[in-house]
Design a protein around this motif. Sequence first.
Motif, PDB file in Angstrom:
ATOM      1  N   ALA A   8       6.554 -35.335  12.029  1.00  0.00           N
ATOM      2  CA  ALA A   8       7.551 -36.077  11.265  1.00  0.00           C
ATOM      3  C   ALA A   8       7.478 -35.546   9.844  1.00  0.00           C
ATOM      4  N   VAL A   9       8.605 -35.064   9.340  1.00  0.00           N
ATOM      5  CA  VAL A   9       8.662 -34.458   8.012  1.00  0.00           C
ATOM      6  C   VAL A   9       9.451 -35.383   7.096  1.00  0.00           C
ATOM      7  N   PHE A  10       8.800 -35.846   6.033  1.00  0.00           N
ATOM      8  CA  PHE A  10       9.415 -36.740   5.068  1.00  0.00           C
ATOM      9  C   PHE A  10       9.766 -35.954   3.804  1.00  0.00           C
ATOM     10  N   PHE A  11      10.913 -36.261   3.230  1.00  0.00           N
ATOM     11  CA  PHE A  11      11.406 -35.561   2.051  1.00  0.00           C
ATOM     12  C   PHE A  11      11.359 -36.464   0.828  1.00  0.00           C
ATOM     13  N   PHE A  12      11.302 -35.846  -0.354  1.00  0.00           N
ATOM     14  CA  PHE A  12      11.458 -36.599  -1.585  1.00  0.00           C
ATOM     15  C   PHE A  12      12.899 -37.109  -1.658  1.00  0.00           C
ATOM     16  N   PRO A  13      13.133 -38.291  -2.250  1.00  0.00           N
ATOM     17  CA  PRO A  13      14.502 -38.819  -2.357  1.00  0.00           C
ATOM     18  C   PRO A  13      15.456 -37.833  -3.043  1.00  0.00           C
ATOM     19  N   GLN A  14      14.967 -37.128  -4.064  1.00  0.00           N
ATOM     20  CA  GLN A  14      15.817 -36.160  -4.764  1.00  0.00           C
ATOM     21  C   GLN A  14      16.203 -35.015  -3.829  1.00  0.00           C
ATOM     22  N   ALA A  15      15.320 -34.635  -2.912  1.00  0.00           N
ATOM     23  CA  ALA A  15      15.613 -33.569  -1.955  1.00  0.00           C
ATOM     24  C   ALA A  15      16.701 -34.008  -0.992  1.00  0.00           C
ATOM     25  N   PRO A  34      13.603 -42.240   6.076  1.00  0.00           N
ATOM     26  CA  PRO A  34      14.212 -41.159   6.847  1.00  0.00           C
ATOM     27  C   PRO A  34      13.270 -39.961   6.967  1.00  0.00           C
ATOM     28  N   HIS A  35      13.266 -39.337   8.152  1.00  0.00           N
ATOM     29  CA  HIS A  35      12.409 -38.184   8.398  1.00  0.00           C
ATOM     30  C   HIS A  35      13.051 -37.298   9.455  1.00  0.00           C
ATOM     31  N   VAL A  36      12.587 -36.073   9.545  1.00  0.00           N
ATOM     32  CA  VAL A  36      13.010 -35.134  10.577  1.00  0.00           C
ATOM     33  C   VAL A  36      11.864 -35.007  11.562  1.00  0.00           C
ATOM     34  N   LEU A  37      12.146 -35.170  12.840  1.00  0.00           N
ATOM     35  CA  LEU A  37      11.131 -35.017  13.876  1.00  0.00           C
ATOM     36  C   LEU A  37      11.302 -33.624  14.467  1.00  0.00           C
ATOM     37  N   CYS A  38      10.263 -32.799  14.360  1.00  0.00           N
ATOM     38  CA  CYS A  38      10.365 -31.430  14.847  1.00  0.00           C
ATOM     39  C   CYS A  38       9.203 -31.103  15.781  1.00  0.00           C
ATOM     40  N   THR A  43       4.499 -23.799   7.428  1.00  0.00           N
ATOM     41  CA  THR A  43       4.523 -24.026   5.983  1.00  0.00           C
ATOM     42  C   THR A  43       3.990 -22.819   5.216  1.00  0.00           C
ATOM     43  N   GLY A  44       4.002 -21.640   5.858  1.00  0.00           N
ATOM     44  CA  GLY A  44       3.375 -20.464   5.280  1.00  0.00           C
ATOM     45  C   GLY A  44       4.118 -19.761   4.170  1.00  0.00           C
ATOM     46  N   GLY A  45       5.350 -20.075   3.890  1.00  0.00           N
ATOM     47  CA  GLY A  45       6.083 -19.363   2.856  1.00  0.00           C
ATOM     48  C   GLY A  45       6.711 -20.308   1.861  1.00  0.00           C
ATOM     49  N   ALA A  46       7.654 -19.770   1.096  1.00  0.00           N
ATOM     50  CA  ALA A  46       8.370 -20.597   0.122  1.00  0.00           C
ATOM     51  C   ALA A  46       9.229 -21.636   0.833  1.00  0.00           C
ATOM     52  N   PHE A  47       9.705 -21.298   2.027  1.00  0.00           N
ATOM     53  CA  PHE A  47      10.489 -22.229   2.826  1.00  0.00           C
ATOM     54  C   PHE A  47       9.631 -22.775   3.958  1.00  0.00           C
ATOM     55  N   THR A  48       9.769 -24.061   4.239  1.00  0.00           N
ATOM     56  CA  THR A  48       9.113 -24.667   5.385  1.00  0.00           C
ATOM     57  C   THR A  48      10.073 -24.552   6.557  1.00  0.00           C
ATOM     58  N   GLU A  49       9.603 -23.925   7.641  1.00  0.00           N
ATOM     59  CA  GLU A  49      10.430 -23.728   8.827  1.00  0.00           C
ATOM     60  C   GLU A  49      10.087 -24.784   9.870  1.00  0.00           C
ATOM     61  N   MET A  50      11.106 -25.513  10.309  1.00  0.00           N
ATOM     62  CA  MET A  50      10.924 -26.554  11.314  1.00  0.00           C
ATOM     63  C   MET A  50      11.715 -26.182  12.557  1.00  0.00           C
ATOM     64  N   THR A  51      11.081 -26.264  13.725  1.00  0.00           N
ATOM     65  CA  THR A  51      11.754 -25.990  14.992  1.00  0.00           C
ATOM     66  C   THR A  51      12.080 -27.326  15.645  1.00  0.00           C
ATOM     67  N   LEU A  52      13.365 -27.555  15.853  1.00  0.00           N
ATOM     68  CA  LEU A  52      13.840 -28.798  16.459  1.00  0.00           C
ATOM     69  C   LEU A  52      14.405 -28.492  17.834  1.00  0.00           C
ATOM     70  N   GLU A  53      14.195 -29.397  18.765  1.00  0.00           N
ATOM     71  CA  GLU A  53      14.777 -29.274  20.095  1.00  0.00           C
ATOM     72  C   GLU A  53      15.780 -30.393  20.285  1.00  0.00           C
ATOM     73  N   ARG A  74       7.735 -34.319   0.987  1.00  0.00           N
ATOM     74  CA  ARG A  74       6.814 -35.324   0.460  1.00  0.00           C
ATOM     75  C   ARG A  74       5.568 -35.419   1.329  1.00  0.00           C
ATOM     76  N   MET A  75       5.765 -35.348   2.670  1.00  0.00           N
ATOM     77  CA  MET A  75       4.642 -35.551   3.576  1.00  0.00           C
ATOM     78  C   MET A  75       5.012 -35.034   4.962  1.00  0.00           C
ATOM     79  N   ILE A  76       4.006 -34.511   5.689  1.00  0.00           N
ATOM     80  CA  ILE A  76       4.168 -34.110   7.080  1.00  0.00           C
ATOM     81  C   ILE A  76       3.146 -34.893   7.882  1.00  0.00           C
ATOM     82  N   VAL A  77       3.610 -35.558   8.930  1.00  0.00           N
ATOM     83  CA  VAL A  77       2.723 -36.372   9.767  1.00  0.00           C
ATOM     84  C   VAL A  77       2.761 -35.817  11.184  1.00  0.00           C
ATOM     85  N   SER A  78       1.592 -35.580  11.762  1.00  0.00           N
ATOM     86  CA  SER A  78       1.502 -35.121  13.139  1.00  0.00           C
ATOM     87  C   SER A  78       1.650 -36.329  14.052  1.00  0.00           C
ATOM     88  N   ALA A  79       2.612 -36.264  14.976  1.00  0.00           N
ATOM     89  CA  ALA A  79       2.874 -37.382  15.888  1.00  0.00           C
ATOM     90  C   ALA A  79       2.176 -37.111  17.216  1.00  0.00           C
TER      91      ALA A  79
END
Length: 131
Positions: A8-15, A34-38, A43-53, A74-79
């Motif tokens: 579960a990937v949580f974003f800053f409100p400004q993002a 709100p969060h994105v479930l991927c 997280t290895g580069g300037a961009f965080t890559e998320m794979t969604l199904e 803001r935060m990444i939580v392992s589900a």
Amino acid sequence: MNETQGYAVFFFPQALEALGEAIRPYLLEGPAGPHVLCKEIDTGGAFTEMTLEGRNADGREMTLELMVPGNMLRMIVSAHGEGSFGFGPRVARAVAKPAGASVPAPAEPVPAQPPAPQTPAPVIATDAKPE
């Protein structure tokens, strides 16, 4: 042992505001916001890559890669586990007491007082000479 179900990937409100309508189809609402479930995340580069199904409009399964600047997260939580992902309030467990036991009244806080200054022990002078 529980297997990882995703992240579960949580974003800053400004993002969320900056990403606007582009991020809305991928957001899920939950008690923690709100969060994105991927399925996978990198997280290895300037961009965080998320794979969604998911499924497309025709109902066929598809894999989607979503990339956002890492400083928007803001935060990444392992589900884990088989249940649904989410947050809930934590409730303190009551301690079982024997029947008929009375519950003591809560003690009032005692203000902390500094320790009393200690005076040095008096030195007694004697005229005796050591032998």
